[in-house]
Design a protein around this motif. Structure first.
Motif, mmCIF file in Angstrom:
data_model
loop_
_atom_site.group_PDB
_atom_site.id
_atom_site.type_symbol
_atom_site.label_atom_id
_atom_site.label_comp_id
_atom_site.label_asym_id
_atom_site.label_seq_id
_atom_site.Cartn_x
_atom_site.Cartn_y
_atom_site.Cartn_z
ATOM 1 N N ALA A 7 0.836 -1.198 0.000
ATOM 2 C CA ALA A 7 0.000 0.000 0.000
ATOM 3 C C ALA A 7 0.873 1.252 0.000
ATOM 4 O O ALA A 7 0.596 2.213 -0.727
ATOM 5 C CB ALA A 7 -0.943 0.000 1.195
ATOM 6 N N PHE A 8 1.936 1.235 0.794
ATOM 7 C CA PHE A 8 2.848 2.379 0.856
ATOM 8 C C PHE A 8 3.513 2.607 -0.499
ATOM 9 O O PHE A 8 3.598 3.743 -0.977
ATOM 10 C CB PHE A 8 3.901 2.146 1.940
ATOM 11 C CG PHE A 8 4.913 3.254 2.037
ATOM 12 C CD1 PHE A 8 4.601 4.440 2.684
ATOM 13 C CD2 PHE A 8 6.167 3.114 1.470
ATOM 14 C CE1 PHE A 8 5.522 5.472 2.761
ATOM 15 C CE2 PHE A 8 7.096 4.141 1.543
ATOM 16 C CZ PHE A 8 6.778 5.312 2.193
ATOM 17 N N GLU A 9 3.976 1.532 -1.124
ATOM 18 C CA GLU A 9 4.618 1.648 -2.438
ATOM 19 C C GLU A 9 3.639 2.167 -3.489
ATOM 20 O O GLU A 9 3.997 3.010 -4.312
ATOM 21 C CB GLU A 9 5.178 0.300 -2.869
ATOM 22 C CG GLU A 9 6.381 -0.136 -2.053
ATOM 23 C CD GLU A 9 6.828 -1.550 -2.383
ATOM 24 O OE1 GLU A 9 6.354 -2.130 -3.380
ATOM 25 O OE2 GLU A 9 7.668 -2.064 -1.625
ATOM 26 N N GLU A 10 2.414 1.666 -3.463
ATOM 27 C CA GLU A 10 1.406 2.124 -4.420
ATOM 28 C C GLU A 10 1.037 3.585 -4.191
ATOM 29 O O GLU A 10 0.814 4.331 -5.135
ATOM 30 C CB GLU A 10 0.155 1.250 -4.349
ATOM 31 C CG GLU A 10 0.284 -0.053 -5.097
ATOM 32 C CD GLU A 10 0.487 0.136 -6.596
ATOM 33 O OE1 GLU A 10 -0.498 0.417 -7.319
ATOM 34 O OE2 GLU A 10 1.639 0.014 -7.045
ATOM 35 N N GLN A 11 0.978 3.992 -2.935
ATOM 36 C CA GLN A 11 0.690 5.396 -2.615
ATOM 37 C C GLN A 11 1.791 6.286 -3.188
ATOM 38 O O GLN A 11 1.516 7.316 -3.803
ATOM 39 C CB GLN A 11 0.584 5.591 -1.099
ATOM 40 C CG GLN A 11 0.294 7.006 -0.665
ATOM 41 C CD GLN A 11 -1.118 7.463 -0.961
ATOM 42 O OE1 GLN A 11 -2.033 6.660 -1.036
ATOM 43 N NE2 GLN A 11 -1.287 8.753 -1.137
ATOM 44 N N HIS A 12 3.032 5.866 -3.000
ATOM 45 C CA HIS A 12 4.170 6.634 -3.514
ATOM 46 C C HIS A 12 4.126 6.691 -5.042
ATOM 47 O O HIS A 12 4.342 7.756 -5.643
ATOM 48 C CB HIS A 12 5.469 5.999 -3.029
ATOM 49 C CG HIS A 12 6.692 6.720 -3.468
ATOM 50 N ND1 HIS A 12 7.074 7.930 -2.951
ATOM 51 C CD2 HIS A 12 7.618 6.405 -4.398
ATOM 52 C CE1 HIS A 12 8.177 8.328 -3.546
ATOM 53 N NE2 HIS A 12 8.531 7.424 -4.426
ATOM 54 N N ARG A 13 3.830 5.570 -5.678
ATOM 55 C CA ARG A 13 3.734 5.516 -7.136
ATOM 56 C C ARG A 13 2.597 6.410 -7.632
ATOM 57 O O ARG A 13 2.752 7.168 -8.601
ATOM 58 C CB ARG A 13 3.514 4.073 -7.594
ATOM 59 C CG ARG A 13 3.578 3.892 -9.098
ATOM 60 C CD ARG A 13 3.550 2.416 -9.451
ATOM 61 N NE ARG A 13 2.216 1.867 -9.370
ATOM 62 C CZ ARG A 13 1.348 1.867 -10.383
ATOM 63 N NH1 ARG A 13 1.668 2.400 -11.544
ATOM 64 N NH2 ARG A 13 0.158 1.334 -10.240
#
Length: 63
Positions: A7-13
């Motif tokens: 979720a954190f990686e997708e938010q950053h992306r």
């Protein structure tokens, strides 16, 4: 637990894609103007994926 990290990686992306879309939208004659809708759709999908995989706070605080 892999979901919060994902979720954190997708938010950053998603934030990166949204910033790129804003740059394209606000720059006259941007070379990527024809792809703006793809950046916007990709950002929306990444935000949705991040939200779907985020750990939600416990709702036990309600009385």
């Amino acid at each position: 637990m892999i979901a919060p990290a994902f979720a954190f990686e997708e938010q950053h992306r998603a934030e990166g894609l949204a910033a790129r879309a804003e740059e394209i939208a606000t720059t006259p004659d941007h070379p990527s103007a024809g792809s703006l809708h793809l950046y916007q759709e990709s950002a929306r999908a990444a935000f949705e994926t991040a939200a779907a995989n985020a750990v939600q706070p416990d709702e036990g605080w309600r009385s």
